[in-house]
Structure formats: C-alpha cells, structure tokens
Write a protein that holds these residues in place. Structure first.
Motif, PDB file in Angstrom:
ATOM      1  N   VAL A  52       0.947  -1.170   0.026  1.00 57.75           N
ATOM      2  CA  VAL A  52      -0.018  -0.110   0.222  1.00 57.75           C
ATOM      3  C   VAL A  52       0.754   1.302  -0.100  1.00 57.75           C
ATOM      4  O   VAL A  52       1.711   1.133   0.996  1.00 57.75           O
ATOM      5  N   CYS A  59      -8.422  -6.758   5.971  1.00 56.29           N
ATOM      6  CA  CYS A  59      -7.459  -5.832   5.042  1.00 56.29           C
ATOM      7  C   CYS A  59      -6.429  -7.048   4.414  1.00 56.29           C
ATOM      8  O   CYS A  59      -5.838  -7.758   4.930  1.00 56.29           O
ATOM      9  N   CYS A  89      -2.540   2.956   4.979  1.00 55.57           N
ATOM     10  CA  CYS A  89      -3.579   1.956   4.734  1.00 55.57           C
ATOM     11  C   CYS A  89      -4.877   2.310   5.447  1.00 55.57           C
ATOM     12  O   CYS A  89      -5.190   2.836   6.333  1.00 55.57           O
ATOM     13  N   HIS A 132      -2.869  -6.388   5.656  1.00 57.51           N
ATOM     14  CA  HIS A 132      -2.285  -6.721   7.173  1.00 57.51           C
ATOM     15  C   HIS A 132      -3.014  -7.947   7.537  1.00 57.51           C
ATOM     16  O   HIS A 132      -2.714  -8.463   8.736  1.00 57.51           O
TER      17      HIS A 132
END
Length: 59
Positions: free
Chosen positions: A14, A43, A18, A46
């Motif tokens: 990213v 996500c 993020c 992550h």
C-alpha cells in the motif's frame, strides 16, 4: 518460483496510509443513509486470512 516469492506476491503493498490503520480490519458502511449498516472486512495487506485475535471486536 520459490516459496518466499509466492509469499511476497500474496501480500499487496500500500502506498501511503492503509485504510485499516494497521488494525487488519476495514470498516465500511453498506448504506450511507443508514449508519447501522456498518460492516468490517479483513485488510488484504495486514490481515489477508481474516484472522481475529482472542477478544478482538471489529465494530
């Protein structure tokens, strides 16, 4: 392709901050006129597997 390369390819990068803020969960509102329709999704950077830690609340 080595396993290390496959692992890196599965984790998107990213640029900038993020949307999850590092928490692993992205909060979304399904209907902008009704704030009770909030949901959380994992996500991809992550938390690609959607794992929840013990005692974690997402909403």
């Amino acid at each position: 392709m080595t396993q290390a390369a496959k692992d890196r390819a599965g984790r998107p990068q990213v640029e900038g901050a993020c949307r999850c803020g590092g928490s692993g969960w992205i909060t979304e509102c399904l209907d902008p006129d009704d704030p009770t329709t909030r949901t959380a999704r994992n996500c991809p950077g992550h938390n690609p597997n959607g794992s929840m830690r013990s005692g974690q609340v997402t909403a």
